[in-house]
Design an enzyme around this catalytic site. Structure first.
Site, PDB file in Angstrom:
ATOM      1  N   HIS A 145     -70.305  14.418 -30.899  1.00 13.70           N
ATOM      2  CA  HIS A 145     -70.123  13.082 -30.320  1.00 13.70           C
ATOM      3  C   HIS A 145     -69.836  12.053 -31.414  1.00 13.70           C
ATOM      4  O   HIS A 145     -68.939  11.237 -31.272  1.00 13.70           O
ATOM      5  CB  HIS A 145     -71.375  12.684 -29.545  1.00 13.70           C
ATOM      6  CG  HIS A 145     -71.558  13.490 -28.293  1.00 13.70           C
ATOM      7  ND1 HIS A 145     -72.620  13.313 -27.448  1.00 13.70           N
ATOM      8  CD2 HIS A 145     -70.815  14.489 -27.737  1.00 13.70           C
ATOM      9  CE1 HIS A 145     -72.528  14.150 -26.434  1.00 13.70           C
ATOM     10  NE2 HIS A 145     -71.442  14.881 -26.600  1.00 13.70           N
ATOM     11  N   ASP A 195     -73.367  17.534 -29.912  1.00 10.52           N
ATOM     12  CA  ASP A 195     -73.869  16.164 -29.902  1.00 10.52           C
ATOM     13  C   ASP A 195     -73.552  15.564 -31.273  1.00 10.52           C
ATOM     14  O   ASP A 195     -72.632  16.025 -31.933  1.00 10.52           O
ATOM     15  CB  ASP A 195     -75.366  16.125 -29.576  1.00 10.52           C
ATOM     16  CG  ASP A 195     -75.768  14.847 -28.845  1.00 10.52           C
ATOM     17  OD1 ASP A 195     -75.526  13.763 -29.409  1.00 10.52           O
ATOM     18  OD2 ASP A 195     -76.317  14.924 -27.735  1.00 10.52           O
TER      19      ASP A 195
END
Length: 407
Positions: A258, A225
């Site tokens: 991300h 993430d």
């Protein structure tokens, strides 16, 4: 963050460990072969050090198996070189946690974090050790959007240092800081599978919501993430709205996540005075990312990015989005309708970029504001990011790229 403020953090750490009593966890029954769980022994060592007004809880060379445990004030968790501390994956070890706060309110989490600290001061975690969260069973057992245990969790704490450790396979967030200030994260590495390879999302590397005087230096983050996520949410009855401010992130490498450094999407309490400099990003979805939306409110301002190399960015290199809704299609919407301004309307202004180089798959620069409150005053000097799609600007004002204002 001033140089004096950073120096103050280092001085506090030195004074904490200079002449502290050492408590070896093996003296309290910990098994350094890793065959038996040492949760009770580790807790006993921490409690004893706390009773004696602080000290060094030491893990001598070996392998240790543990369930969750809680840190106390004035404790240094010291790992000898090559120590491995692996956490049990049995959900029964990590029940829902409700903590009674001094004002009578409670704070709750769906799972007990692996290592937790509530309202502590002067805590150090240090050493060239591997801390293994044993996350794979959790990722398969509870895929998104399910919550899972967090690894290092600090709530309303002060003067925290995490140095040199390697954090691996966290079930969820690796380092979570809530209402915590004066934090030094130095020389650590964080690694989880990227979410586009294996089901390991929501494993943010460093998650701040909110925090102040955070110094991140010489870290490596490779995760599923955001590598670094800076937020400032609604606040609670005890602390109120607390902005995230005075942040320095430098000399670090971000991979696979991300966003390399993401601000938002929780911006209600505001974020300001944030500097990211002398970093390399390689293979993240986005490089430098500011995201928020209507309903999340907040002022995001005085953000500075200097000397950043971005390579193989999978989406936009530099992105600012006041219309974030979790989808790429929503971010590229051009027909944004006007609504009246209220205290939930985000405002992004005074953002500076200097010496940003590299390449991205999508736009090198992507900025989308709101018709009722445009993104204002973004200046990019020495900006050289190659991409297949150029730049995308919508609902912006006073955007200058390499000396030329964009009309």
């Amino acid at each position: 963050m001033t140089l004096g403020g950073i120096a103050g953090i280092f001085l506090a750490v030195v004074s904490l460990t200079a002449s502290a009593t050492v408590y070896n966890v093996t003296d309290f029954g910990a098994d350094s072969t890793g065959k038996n769980a040492s949760t009770t022994a580790i807790t006993k060592a921490i409690d004893k050090a706390s009773e004696d007004y602080g000290g060094v809880v030491r893990f001598t060379k070996g392998q240790y198996l543990s369930g969750p445990f809680e840190l106390k004030s004035n404790i240094t968790l010291q790992f000898d070189d090559d120590v491995v501390l692996k956490f049990l994956d049995d959900p029964k070890e990590y029940p829902p946690l409700t903590k009674l706060l001094p004002n009578g309110l409670t704070f709750s989490l769906p799972y007990t974090p692996l290592i937790r600290a509530f309202i502590v001061r002067n805590v150090v975690i240090r050493g060239k050790a591997i801390l293994d969260g044993n996350g794979a069973p959790w990722w398969k057992r509870l895929p998104p959007p399910n919550a899972r245990p967090q690894f290092l969790f600090f709530y309303q704490s002060y003067n925290i240092t995490v140095e040199d450790v390697a954090i691996r396979n966290s079930p969820m967030y690796n380092i979570q800081l809530i209402y915590t200030d004066h934090v030094l994260l130095k020389g650590i590495s964080i690694k989880n599978p990227p979410s586009y390879v294996d089901p390991g999302p929501n494993t943010d590397g460093i998650n701040c919501n909110p925090c102040r005087y955070l110094h991140v230096t010489n870290v490596t983050v490779d995760t599923g993430d955001d590598c670094v996520a800076l937020d400032a949410d609604l606040g609670d009855k005890l602390m109120g709205r607390w902005p995230t401010e005075h942040i320095l992130i430098e000399n670090s490498h971000m991979f696979a996540g991300h966003g390399a450094v993401s601000i938002g999407s929780a911006t209600t309490a505001g974020l300001r005075n944030i500097t990211v400099r002398n970093c390399i990003f390689n293979g993240t979805d986005r490089g430098l990312y500011i995201k928020t939306r209507r309903g999340r409110g907040g002022l995001v301002e005085d953000i500075h990015y200097h000397n950043i190399t971005m390579l193989n960015i999978r989406k936009e290199g530099v992105a600012i989005a006041a219309v974030y809704n979790g989808t790429d299609e929503g971010m590229h919407e051009r027909n944004i309708h006007w609504v009246p301004i209220d205290d939930t309307t985000p405002f992004i202004r005074n953002i500076r970029y200097r010496g940003i180089r590299g390449n991205s798959k999508l736009e090198s620069l992507f900025i989308v504001g709101l018709p009722e409150r445009q993104v204002l005053d973004v200046i990019l000097d020495d900006f050289h990011v190659q991409s297949e799609k150029g730049i995308f600007l919508n609902q912006t004002q006073h955007i200058i790229i390499n000396g030329k204002e964009q009309l």
